[in-house]
Design an enzyme around this catalytic site. Structure first.
Site, PDB file in Angstrom:
ATOM      1  N   ARG A   1       0.825  -1.211   0.000  1.00 25.12           N
ATOM      2  CA  ARG A   1       0.000   0.000   0.000  1.00 25.12           C
ATOM      3  C   ARG A   1       0.866   1.273   0.000  1.00 25.12           C
ATOM      4  O   ARG A   1       0.616   2.212  -0.760  1.00 25.12           O
ATOM      5  CB  ARG A   1      -0.904  -0.006   1.234  1.00 25.12           C
TER       6      ARG A   1
ATOM      7  N   ARG B   1      -3.394  -8.623  10.736  1.00 21.00           N
ATOM      8  CA  ARG B   1      -2.619  -8.365   9.517  1.00 21.00           C
ATOM      9  C   ARG B   1      -1.138  -8.259   9.855  1.00 21.00           C
ATOM     10  O   ARG B   1      -0.768  -7.752  10.920  1.00 21.00           O
ATOM     11  CB  ARG B   1      -3.061  -7.053   8.863  1.00 21.00           C
TER      12      ARG B   1
ATOM     13  N   ASP C   1     -13.959   5.528   0.852  1.00 18.42           N
ATOM     14  CA  ASP C   1     -14.425   5.033   2.146  1.00 18.42           C
ATOM     15  C   ASP C   1     -15.308   6.035   2.883  1.00 18.42           C
ATOM     16  O   ASP C   1     -16.096   5.642   3.744  1.00 18.42           O
ATOM     17  CB  ASP C   1     -13.236   4.660   3.032  1.00 18.42           C
TER      18      ASP C   1
ATOM     19  N   ALA D   1     -10.487   0.057  -2.927  1.00 17.02           N
ATOM     20  CA  ALA D   1      -9.624   1.064  -3.542  1.00 17.02           C
ATOM     21  C   ALA D   1      -9.994   1.282  -5.007  1.00 17.02           C
ATOM     22  O   ALA D   1      -9.940   2.416  -5.505  1.00 17.02           O
ATOM     23  CB  ALA D   1      -8.167   0.640  -3.420  1.00 17.02           C
TER      24      ALA D   1
END
Length: 447
Positions: free
Chosen positions: A127, A205, A324, A337
């Site tokens: 990212r 994560r 978002d 995204a």
């Protein structure tokens, strides 16, 4: 033909509007709040369409944060059009096959991952790296990006809209709220403050170097470090675990989704505890615990849920929420995204076609064009999660496959906006503007 940074585009779409217009040629000024993927995409395409853009970002400096992010082919065709393919491709993973197992390690499906698909590439990478590249590209176009901006208020009148940032009043024709799920602009759009709810799920994560953590030396984990990018998945009751190597098998991303009803009123990202994470895969294929335990640290990310907003635009139609801020996605959609990119591209096009005197009409057209498509894409995330978490022991093959429908991944947001603009305008002018309606829920097989 018109060009920008080497990108070539046809001069018009039957309306005499260039896909890449001269700088500031429309006279439309746009304030974009937030320099994430949604805000950057909107600003970049707005610059290409001849609008004047300023981005206001609260962070004082850019940081390459996060782990893996996925952009579908629908967003990929936009990046390629911007001339970013070679840069993105060099840092992205290139997985040939997704291998899905049950919790005991039995292989249920080897799903090919064709790339390109529907005439465009997908991009899956870190990212922070991809965001930095997009940020640099926006700066190279001369977009005014102001960091360290605390936007405390949004406002609009009949003729303009604006914000208060660092105590300064800034005016424009349109304000775009691209500041994520905590967006302050949501209150102006809704007329009340809506609180995020727990989705009932959370994710542990991690992202780390395989060699540094000994993944390549451990016989239980070395299978994922074979000099190429690999993607393994395990599914079980109320849980799915995805392990994804990248950079030629040198980096590893672990993402495990599980049931969690924790209160997320104030914050939903915390340091994770490894012992809690490993409890989730007790009794599973031992490779799962082995992979998870290699992580030097974990992020415990609570997945938030918000009811679909009845509208993404303010009453005066000079404020629009994108990404978002308007419609958070579950990770299983792999589209959050991508839909944010589509939002920004579509808005830039309709503003170009409508012109400065019809900004309010353009914003309403944008919502009408986007709303049902976005909701349909959101529902895929819920369907995939439920498909994996409720899989029966006998489920194999397509019963557990990730859907890749052409209506979703084959979409060209820029081309589509040009194509439907006239019909959308006519409908609004003849019938008046009506709030969007939710599409029907479709099973994942028909997604």
């Amino acid at each position: 033909m018109s060009t920008m940074n080497g990108a070539t585009s046809p001069d018009n779409h039957g309306k005499g509007f260039a896909q890449v217009a001269p700088p500031n040629s429309t006279g439309i000024k746009i304030i974009v709040v937030g320099a994430g993927f949604a805000g950057l995409a909107c600003a970049i395409e707005s610059k290409r369409k001849g609008h004047e853009v300023v981005i206001l970002e609260k962070f004082k400096e850019l940081k390459a944060l996060g782990d893996i992010i996925s952009f579908g082919n629908n967003a990929g065709r936009v990046f390629e059009r911007w001339g970013l393919h070679d840069k993105f491709w060099a840092v992205c993973s290139h997985v040939e096959t997704l291998m899905i197992h049950n919790s005991q390690g039995e292989l249920l499906l080897e799903q090919p991952n064709p790339d390109p698909l529907f005439g465009a590439y997908a991009y899956n990478g870190h990212r922070g790296e991809l965001h930095t590249m997009l940020f640099d590209y926006a700066q190279s176009l001369g977009i005014d990006i102001r960091l360290g901006q605390d936007v405390t208020e949004y406002w609009e009148t009949d003729n303009e809209a604006g914000v208060i940032a660092n105590s300064e009043k800034i005016a424009a024709d349109v304000v775009v709220g691209a500041d994520g799920v905590r967006s302050r602009a949501r209150t102006l759009v809704l007329g009340y403050e809506d609180k995020p709810k727990s989705s009932g799920y959370a994710v542990y994560r991690s992202w780390f170097d395989c060699a540094e953590q000994g993944v390549d030396k451990d016989p239980m984990t070395s299978f994922i470090c074979q000099g190429k990018d690999l993607f393994y998945g395990w599914i079980g009751k109320d849980v799915h675990f995805l392990a994804h190597s990248s950079s030629g098998g040198k980096k590893l991303s672990n993402v495990i989704t599980h049931k969690d009803d924790a209160d997320i009123a104030e914050s939903w990202s915390f340091p994770g505890k490894m012992e809690d994470c490993l409890k989730i895969v007790e009794g599973w294929d031992p490779r799962c615990a082995a992979l998870l335990s290699k992580a030097p640290s974990l992020v415990d990310w609570k997945l938030v849920y918000r009811d679909p907003m009845p509208t993404w635009i303010s009453k005066g139609a000079r404020l629009a929420l994108i990404g978002d801020a308007a419609h958070p996605f579950l990770p299983t959609s792999q589209q959050g995204a991508s839909q944010a990119v589509e939002d920004g591209v579509t808005l830039a096009v309709v503003l170009q076609l409508a012109g400065k005197e019809n900004v309010h009409l353009a914003v309403r057209e944008w919502e009408k064009i986007r709303y049902q498509r976005v909701r349909r894409a959101q529902l895929i995330g819920e369907s995939v999660r439920d498909m994996w978490h409720k899989a029966k022991p006998e489920d194999r093959g397509n019963a557990v496959a990730l859907p890749r429908p052409e209506w979703l991944l084959g979409h060209d947001a820029e081309k589509h906006a040009y194509e439907v603009y006239d019909a959308t305008t006519k409908e609004i002018q003849e019938k008046g503007y009506e709030l969007p309606t939710l599409p029907p829920v479709v099973p994942v097989a028909g997604a």
